[in-house]
Write a protein that holds these residues in place. Sequence first.
Motif, PDB file in Angstrom:
ATOM      1  N   LYS A  36       0.824  -1.221   0.000  1.00 43.34           N
ATOM      2  CA  LYS A  36       0.000   0.000   0.000  1.00 43.34           C
ATOM      3  C   LYS A  36       0.849   1.259   0.000  1.00 43.34           C
ATOM      4  N   PRO A  61      -0.543   4.455   4.126  1.00 43.38           N
ATOM      5  CA  PRO A  61      -1.697   4.962   4.886  1.00 43.38           C
ATOM      6  C   PRO A  61      -1.334   5.203   6.345  1.00 43.38           C
ATOM      7  N   PRO A  62      -1.919   6.199   6.955  1.00 40.39           N
ATOM      8  CA  PRO A  62      -2.887   7.137   6.414  1.00 40.39           C
ATOM      9  C   PRO A  62      -2.187   8.159   5.513  1.00 40.39           C
ATOM     10  N   LYS A  71      -9.585   9.212   8.802  1.00 43.93           N
ATOM     11  CA  LYS A  71      -8.474   8.274   8.587  1.00 43.93           C
ATOM     12  C   LYS A  71      -8.868   6.814   8.805  1.00 43.93           C
ATOM     13  N   GLN A  75      -9.149   4.035   5.818  1.00 43.76           N
ATOM     14  CA  GLN A  75      -8.343   2.812   5.867  1.00 43.76           C
ATOM     15  C   GLN A  75      -9.227   1.604   5.558  1.00 43.76           C
ATOM     16  N   ASN A  79      -8.859  -0.900   2.306  1.00 42.83           N
ATOM     17  CA  ASN A  79      -8.765  -2.359   2.459  1.00 42.83           C
ATOM     18  C   ASN A  79      -9.861  -3.061   1.664  1.00 42.83           C
TER      19      ASN A  79
END
Length: 190
Positions: A36, A61-62, A71, A75, A79
């Motif tokens: 990510k 992330p964040p 946030k 997230q 996902n």
Amino acid sequence: MKLNTFSLITNLEKKDIWRSLIDSNKLPILILDKEKKVSYVNQAFCRLSGFSLNELLGQTPPFPWWPPEEKANYQKKLNYALQKGTFRITLPFIDKKGHPSWVRIVSFPVHHQNEFLFYVTTWIDVSHQQEIEEKLKREKILLDCLFKNAEEGIALLDIQGRAIRVNRKFGQIFGYSSSEIIGQQIDDLI
């Protein structure tokens, strides 16, 4: 063997073509790797976000464009998008200067021989459209309130002359409830 975003393109010329395709695109493009992490963004994304390529590469992330109060929610959305595959969503984001905007994000995974390589997202700034939609919602609420509370009897009719909506005062004037009026020919009621 660990693959990065551009490792499938073995020839330097092909890498240049690939990068040129992404960079010349007018739509902001963001590419995330398996972890990510931001592995690439084009110039359109940099213009929209206010961040430079160097500021964004490697971010996880964040992300800095996520509103602070969102946030945890973002997230979860990220996902979900990664699990789902192709995904479309409209969200607010914050640019580098702290200005809020709305973007419509379309994202999709890229696989090679059934192995996930990276995740591509394209962004469209829909701030103006979002402002118009919010204004229309406020105006609809106002008009509904005026319609319901008007001191004159008001009936909205379809093209066959059947009542599709009436206000409270209309029912009082003619002695019918709204449920008795809706769907009826107006000439039969008055």
